[in-house]
Scaffold this motif. Structure first.
Motif, short mmCIF file in Angstrom:
data_model
loop_
_atom_site.label_atom_id
_atom_site.label_comp_id
_atom_site.label_asym_id
_atom_site.label_seq_id
_atom_site.Cartn_x
_atom_site.Cartn_y
_atom_site.Cartn_z
N LEU A 43 0.83 -1.21 0.00
CA LEU A 43 0.00 0.00 0.00
C LEU A 43 0.86 1.26 0.00
CD1 LEU A 43 -3.02 0.87 0.16
CD2 LEU A 43 -2.72 1.02 2.64
N ALA A 44 1.98 1.23 0.71
CA ALA A 44 2.82 2.42 0.86
C ALA A 44 4.03 2.39 -0.07
CB ALA A 44 3.28 2.54 2.30
N LYS A 45 3.92 1.72 -1.22
CA LYS A 45 5.08 1.58 -2.09
C LYS A 45 5.54 2.91 -2.68
CE LYS A 45 2.17 0.17 -6.01
NZ LYS A 45 1.94 -0.91 -7.00
N SER A 46 4.62 3.82 -2.96
CA SER A 46 5.03 5.12 -3.51
C SER A 46 5.86 5.92 -2.52
CB SER A 46 3.79 5.93 -3.92
OG SER A 46 2.95 6.14 -2.81
N LEU A 47 5.70 5.66 -1.22
CA LEU A 47 6.52 6.32 -0.20
C LEU A 47 7.78 5.52 0.12
CD1 LEU A 47 6.92 8.45 2.06
CD2 LEU A 47 5.53 6.98 3.54
#
Length: 385
Positions: A43-47
């Motif tokens: 879910l937090a791959k862009s961060l």
């Protein structure tokens, strides 16, 4: 006496049942924690992608900044110079390859159409030789009652599968091009974010790390933590620098051979195979597929179409089976099946960047387990051949 023995037996039986229940609950909780971590990573791959990538690069460059600090060079200046030396060659190479890469991207639909036409021609030739001649229709005798029935409808011709295949190939190539162009702004933003993060990690990261080790109570063995980070830094730097030099030489050799035999855009394909070779096993396979398409476009459906892929395959076998094992040695080797499964997992979680970071992350896990002296069976599994 018998009652006391029976009571003790019942109590031990109850405690064993309680222990078994607690063990089951612990296993269930650990499973839920693993799934929660996987979901968070996805879910937090862009961060997380810029953070992980920047942390790896800063970890590799921090010894050079520390060396410059001993020579009284401020961290800000040394970090800026290092990032400039790191970014400039890739920028110049990107500018050099932008024109041929754009030309190939624009010609993808045309290439797909030409390949599909060749496939249709081969398929039609095969069908012409393999399909028997249609038998002459035999007129069915009509009975007296058939005059009062409905006329039979003629059978519909079979659908033309070749056209559907052609359309699918064309649509796939167009979708790939649109996907790459639509993801370009996001990729550029992530690259800029990584450059800024690397700079601040090189300037302020060491002081934050030493404060964390010195003051935070979560770090119980401070000496072991320092030794662990130092070993990760040394071994990971050695691995990445060695692999980068090997891949650079492989790309240079590929570009040189392609230029000698007259393959168009040889520098582009040399840079591509050097980048893809950072992904063990799967990168070489992807390079062979791309070069096979390049051969088909330049030489058509002839024996020369296999020339680029065949030449690269020979260079890749020499590199992967002789040069890389001899240079890296036994300590840096990992089980190929474990690598492929791990690349699949990280690629599913984080896409292309996850594929590139898969092996460094796996090596960090291996180094941490070795230094902590735990899960020795997992270390043996990672190194098994």
């Amino acid at each position: 006496m018998e009652n006391a023995g029976a009571s003790h037996h019942n109590q031990s039986k109850k405690s064993a049942s309680t222990f078994s229940k607690i063990a089951k609950q612990t296993r269930l909780l650990n499973t839920l924690v693993v799934f929660a971590v996987i979901y968070t990573l996805y879910l937090a791959k862009s961060l997380l992608i810029p953070l992980f990538f920047s942390a790896f690069v800063a970890l590799l460059l921090s010894p050079l900044v520390a060396m410059a600090r001993k020579l009284y060079v401020p961290r800000t200046i040394s970090a800026g110079v290092l990032i400039a030396f790191l970014v400039t060659p890739f920028t110049l190479l990107g500018l050099e390859l932008a024109e041929p890469a754009e030309r190939w991207m624009q010609s993808l639909p045309k290439i797909a159409a030409e390949v599909s036409e060749e496939i249709e021609e081969i398929t039609s030739n095969i069908d012409a030789y393999s399909t028997p001649a249609p038998a002459e229709p035999v007129e069915k005798e009509r009975s007296f009652f058939d005059w009062f029935g409905e006329d039979e409808e003629p059978e519909a011709p079979p659908p033309d599968k070749s056209n559907s295949v052609t359309e699918k190939i064309k649509q796939s190539s167009i979708d790939i091009g649109l996907t790459l162009f639509s993801n370009a702004p996001l990729l550029l933003a992530q690259v800029l974010a990584c450059i800024v993060l690397i700079f601040f990690l090189l300037v302020f990261g060491p002081s934050l790390f030493h404060v964390f080790i010195r003051d935070f109570p979560v770090v119980t063995n401070k000496r072991r933590a320092l030794v662990l980070v130092d070993q990760i830094q040394r071994e990971l730097s050695s691995y990445i620098v060695t692999i980068s030099i090997i891949n650079f030489c492989l790309g240079l050799a590929t570009a040189g051979v392609f230029t000698y035999i007259g393959i168009d855009d040889a520098l582009l394909w040399g840079a591509l195979v050097a980048l893809l070779n950072f992904v063990p096993y799967l990168g070489g396979l992807a390079s062979c597929i791309v070069l096979l398409v390049v051969g088909l476009v330049q030489f058509g459906l002839t024996s020369g179409a296999f020339l680029p892929a065949g030449l690269f395959l020979g260079l890749n076998i020499i590199e992967s089976q002789l040069i890389t094992p001899a240079v890296l040695g036994r300590s840096m080797q990992l089980n190929p099946l474990i690598i492929i499964v791990w690349i699949s997992i990280t690629g599913w979680l984080w896409g292309v960047v996850g594929v590139l970071l898969a092996v460094p992350i796996l090596m960090c896990i291996k180094i941490i387990l070795e230094n902590l002296g735990v899960f020795s069976h997992w270390i043996n599994l990672l190194e098994s051949k």
